[in-house]
Write a protein that holds these residues in place. Sequence first.
Motif, mmCIF file in Angstrom:
data_model
loop_
_atom_site.group_PDB
_atom_site.id
_atom_site.type_symbol
_atom_site.label_atom_id
_atom_site.label_comp_id
_atom_site.label_asym_id
_atom_site.label_seq_id
_atom_site.Cartn_x
_atom_site.Cartn_y
_atom_site.Cartn_z
ATOM 1 N N GLN A 149 -2.590 9.546 3.108
ATOM 2 C CA GLN A 149 -2.682 8.985 1.765
ATOM 3 C C GLN A 149 -1.805 9.739 0.771
ATOM 4 N N TYR A 154 1.358 7.708 -1.072
ATOM 5 C CA TYR A 154 1.401 7.597 -2.535
ATOM 6 C C TYR A 154 2.372 8.594 -3.163
ATOM 7 N N ASN A 157 0.810 -1.223 0.000
ATOM 8 C CA ASN A 157 0.000 0.000 0.000
ATOM 9 C C ASN A 157 0.843 1.273 0.000
ATOM 10 N N ARG A 158 2.005 1.203 -0.622
ATOM 11 C CA ARG A 158 2.884 2.368 -0.727
ATOM 12 C C ARG A 158 3.375 2.508 -2.163
#
Length: 271
Positions: free
Chosen positions: A155, A159, A106-107
């Motif tokens: 977030q 990202y 999730n990165r």
Amino acid sequence: MALRSTVIAGINFAAMLLSIPVIAAGICLATQADNSCVKLLQWPVIAIGILIFLVGLDGFIGAFWRLPSLLIFYLVAMLLMILVLAGLVVFIFAVTGGGSGRSAPNRVYREYRLEDYSGWLSRRVDGSEKWARIRACLSSTAICAELNQTYSLPQDFFYARLNPLQSGCCKPPTECGYTFVNPIYWINPISGQADSDCAQWSNDPAELCYSCDSCKAGLAANLSSEWRRADIILLFALAALIFVYFASCYVFRAAKTDKLFSQYRQGYSHS
């Protein structure tokens, strides 16, 4: 003969100009925060560029004023410079091979391990005495502080395309399970920590993860990336320098041949 001397002078002037991208590559490295802290490659590159300029200047003067001794010195010295530059290009290519970072769940940014990089480069950034100096230099830069000014939401940060130095030095490793507050402030998890770097993390802006192995790995990754870009410039300069050198050899040899024929014709006419 005068025309050939002018041609040789022009070719040697081109060799002088080819020192500019070499020197520029070294200066570009010197302006990077990480390279200025490590001080490994930039000064040798600048020194080689300056020597190429001086050797080219010697050849230009020798051709312009028709001094054969200077031209011979130029041909020998420039061959040595080409060999040195070629050796440096190959060396940089060899030591910058290896890891390109590891993905994290999730990165978007990647994380880095020191063992993924060449032994030579790893040794340059590892070791307590070396790292103490490098760490002090890195912590005095704004590489981490600028993240705090750019990203406020988790977030956005997760990202973000962080560079290796920011990923390794400015945050705890993802597997440690810290909770994001801001890019340089994280809440320690209650559960056990999986990585030795997890215990090294500090919310103190002067500490952060500068003592982590991930920071050393991020530095190695950053250096590799910047050195590879410089190596491309050096490779093109080397190819052009080889072409100029062989052109200079060809014209110099043709000029010597013309001189011998001229002396022969003069001797024959007198007989």
